[in-house]
Design an enzyme around this catalytic site. Structure first.
Site, mmCIF file in Angstrom:
data_model
loop_
_atom_site.group_PDB
_atom_site.id
_atom_site.type_symbol
_atom_site.label_atom_id
_atom_site.label_comp_id
_atom_site.label_asym_id
_atom_site.label_seq_id
_atom_site.Cartn_x
_atom_site.Cartn_y
_atom_site.Cartn_z
ATOM 1 N N LYS A 94 6.791 2.820 -1.868
ATOM 2 C CA LYS A 94 5.564 3.127 -2.606
ATOM 3 C C LYS A 94 5.886 4.115 -3.720
ATOM 4 O O LYS A 94 6.958 4.707 -3.776
ATOM 5 C CB LYS A 94 4.498 3.760 -1.689
ATOM 6 C CG LYS A 94 4.122 2.924 -0.484
ATOM 7 C CD LYS A 94 3.410 1.653 -0.851
ATOM 8 C CE LYS A 94 3.146 0.809 0.388
ATOM 9 N NZ LYS A 94 3.020 -0.591 0.099
ATOM 10 N N SER A 148 4.161 -5.529 -2.554
ATOM 11 C CA SER A 148 3.322 -4.363 -2.861
ATOM 12 C C SER A 148 3.785 -3.555 -4.078
ATOM 13 O O SER A 148 3.002 -2.816 -4.649
ATOM 14 C CB SER A 148 3.208 -3.440 -1.650
ATOM 15 O OG SER A 148 4.407 -2.736 -1.431
#
Length: 172
Positions: free
Chosen positions: A85, A40
Site C-alpha cells: 500500500k 490494489s
C-alpha cells in the site's frame, strides 16, 4: 580422484555454511525481492496489461516511513499475509476517508499509526476498511520493480490527494 571429490564436497559445504546464513540475514533484515499479487496498487504495480506479476526490491533496513511511500506491511486483519500500500498519512494527521461503512468522514491518525491506501481504490482493502495501521507492521519501502524487464524502474514517492489530508508539522 576420490580425495579430490571429497575436498570439493567439503569446500562446497563450507561455502554453503557461510553463504546461506549471510543470504538469509540480508533477505530478512536489509533488502528483499518480493512478488506483488493483486490489483490494489494498479497502475503503479501489476499493470492491467501484465503477463506476469511484478517483482519488487524492498528496503527493510534504515527506513523511516514517509507520506507517499509504497510499502510492504503485515495485514492488520490477517498478520500472516503481506500487503502492499501507499502511506497517505502519519501520526497526528487527519485524513478524509474515501469509503467507510458510514460513508465519508474525517479520521485522526493516532500515535504509532499510519493511513495506508492502494492506488486502485476500487480494488483495495486498506485503511478505509481497517482504519489506521500500526507503524510496526511496516516491513519496508518498495524501491523499484525488478521484474519483468519491460517494467523495470523506480517506484516513486507520490503524495496523493493533498486536499484529503491535514498534516501535522512534526509526526510523532
Amino acid at each position: 580422484a576420490a580425495m579430490a571429490a571429497a575436498q570439493l564436497i567439503r569446500q562446497c559445504a563450507k561455502t554453503a555454511f557461510w553463504t546461506f546464513p549471510s543470504f538469509m540475514f540480508i533477505n530478512d533484515q536489509i533488502i528483499q525481492v518480493t512478488r506483488i499479487q493483486g490489483d490494489s496498487m494498479q497502475p503503479t504495480l501489476n499493470s492491467k496489461s501484465r503477463t506476469s506479476d511484478d517483482f519488487v526490491l524492498v528496503r527493510k533496513a534504515w527506513y523511516k516511513p514517509d507520506r507517499g511511500d509504497v510499502v510492504i506491511a503485515k495485514s492488520p486483519t490477517a498478520p500472516r499475509e503481506l500487503i502492499v500500500k501507499r502511506i497517505i498519512g502519519l501520526p497526528g494527521d487527519t485524513v478524509m476517508t474515501t469509503r467507510t461503512r458510514g460513508g465519508y468522514g474525517m479520521r485522526r491518525i493516532p500515535k504509532g499509526h499510519c493511513w495506508l491506501e492502494g492506488d486502485n481504490q476500487l480494488a483495495s482493502h486498506d485503511s478505509n476498511s481497517f482504519g489506521p495501521a500500526p507503524l510496526g507492521l511496516i516491513e519496508g519501502k518498495v524501491m523499484c520493480i525488478c521484474w519483468p524487464p519491460s517494467r523495470l524502474g523506480v517506484v516513486h514517492q507520490v503524495e496523493r490527494d493533498a486536499t484529503r489530508i491535514t498534516k501535522t508539522l512534526s509526526p510523532s
